[in-house]
Design a protein around this motif. Sequence first.
Motif, mmCIF file in Angstrom:
data_model
loop_
_atom_site.group_PDB
_atom_site.id
_atom_site.type_symbol
_atom_site.label_atom_id
_atom_site.label_comp_id
_atom_site.label_asym_id
_atom_site.label_seq_id
_atom_site.Cartn_x
_atom_site.Cartn_y
_atom_site.Cartn_z
ATOM 1 N N ASP A 27 0.837 -1.201 0.000
ATOM 2 C CA ASP A 27 0.000 0.000 0.000
ATOM 3 C C ASP A 27 0.873 1.254 0.000
ATOM 4 O O ASP A 27 1.625 1.500 0.938
ATOM 5 N N ASN A 58 2.374 -4.472 6.049
ATOM 6 C CA ASN A 58 1.773 -4.462 7.379
ATOM 7 C C ASN A 58 0.259 -4.588 7.327
ATOM 8 O O ASN A 58 -0.394 -4.663 8.361
ATOM 9 N N ASN A 59 -0.328 -4.582 6.143
ATOM 10 C CA ASN A 59 -1.780 -4.706 6.038
ATOM 11 C C ASN A 59 -2.218 -6.050 6.618
ATOM 12 O O ASN A 59 -1.822 -7.110 6.129
ATOM 13 N N SER A 101 -5.526 -6.975 7.219
ATOM 14 C CA SER A 101 -6.958 -7.210 7.057
ATOM 15 C C SER A 101 -7.255 -8.321 6.065
ATOM 16 O O SER A 101 -8.366 -8.848 6.043
ATOM 17 N N LEU A 161 -5.789 -4.640 11.467
ATOM 18 C CA LEU A 161 -6.543 -3.652 10.691
ATOM 19 C C LEU A 161 -7.950 -4.195 10.473
ATOM 20 O O LEU A 161 -8.122 -5.273 9.918
ATOM 21 N N THR A 194 -11.456 -3.220 8.841
ATOM 22 C CA THR A 194 -12.334 -2.380 8.025
ATOM 23 C C THR A 194 -13.806 -2.643 8.335
ATOM 24 O O THR A 194 -14.683 -1.998 7.756
ATOM 25 N N ASN A 239 0.197 -4.688 13.627
ATOM 26 C CA ASN A 239 1.096 -3.691 13.042
ATOM 27 C C ASN A 239 0.926 -2.324 13.681
ATOM 28 O O ASN A 239 -0.096 -2.011 14.277
ATOM 29 N N ASP A 269 1.017 0.690 12.135
ATOM 30 C CA ASP A 269 0.596 1.762 11.240
ATOM 31 C C ASP A 269 -0.611 2.492 11.821
ATOM 32 O O ASP A 269 -1.598 1.868 12.227
ATOM 33 N N TYR A 279 -3.579 3.936 6.648
ATOM 34 C CA TYR A 279 -3.148 3.345 5.390
ATOM 35 C C TYR A 279 -3.701 4.184 4.232
ATOM 36 O O TYR A 279 -4.795 4.729 4.317
ATOM 37 N N TYR A 316 -6.322 8.994 3.680
ATOM 38 C CA TYR A 316 -5.780 8.037 4.643
ATOM 39 C C TYR A 316 -6.885 7.569 5.578
ATOM 40 O O TYR A 316 -7.705 8.375 6.034
ATOM 41 N N ASP A 343 -5.675 2.745 10.680
ATOM 42 C CA ASP A 343 -5.073 1.409 10.638
ATOM 43 C C ASP A 343 -5.007 0.829 12.052
ATOM 44 O O ASP A 343 -5.596 1.376 12.993
ATOM 45 N N CYS A 344 -4.273 -0.244 12.200
ATOM 46 C CA CYS A 344 -4.261 -1.039 13.430
ATOM 47 C C CYS A 344 -3.880 -0.224 14.667
ATOM 48 O O CYS A 344 -4.548 -0.295 15.704
#
Length: 258
Positions: free
Chosen positions: A12, A44-45, A47, A127, A129, A153, A155, A158, A165, A168-169
Amino acid sequence: MKQYKGYLFDIDGTILLGNTLIPGAKEKIEELRKNGKKISFFTNNSSKNPKKYVEKFKEFGIKSELDEIITAGVVLLSYIEKNYSNKKIYIIGTEEYKDLYRDKGIEVINEISDFNNHDIDILIVALDTELDFKKLETACQLLKKDIKYFAANEDLVYPIENKVYLPDCKAICNMIEICTGKQPIYFGKPNFIMLEYALEKLELDKKDIVIVGDRLYTDIACGNINNCDTILVLSGEATGKEITAYKPNYILDNINHI
């Protein structure tokens, strides 16, 4: 620029912005493969099921193998599988991510009826959503007891298209910390456990690889903290003008300039 045997590409902001392929990314990956370089997608995504990345890359004409997709969520799952496979877990995360645990035979609890007598051993945050207030309430209730607390993660956000943006987590974990005073153990970049996992997959030493990403406090920090070279690309979050302790070896507009 130094020639490397392996490239760890963030996704990402480096390969994709939301559902948009960054111009030149496909051609550069093909060129590196043609020149015998090893490639991993190092995100690091947390999800998604890694299979989704293989499918998405295929839509853009990028060939990838499942073993090349290294996510913070998978690194955390690997740790849980090795150390706590018989424990009951509550996960703030997508159903897609929870299914990875269920597929390994790990018990994931979705609803808790009695917080005073719950038998949850581990709280995990990824993460999400699909986040709702009930999940946040459940996490705060669980942390009243001394249970293990892990997160995928660090972040905060994202990136998607048009420089937008989304949380995130770590943004989720920060809300929980404000309420409980507790912080999780993180598994994604910049932590060594994430890099170690990738090096084992590539069968390379860290002196032979470079981390490529758009975020200073995860991608570039991962290299700085673990003595590994880095390339910062300006196709995602970073502008190249930030004042930070984390310094890349190279700064490029995008990966097409590698």
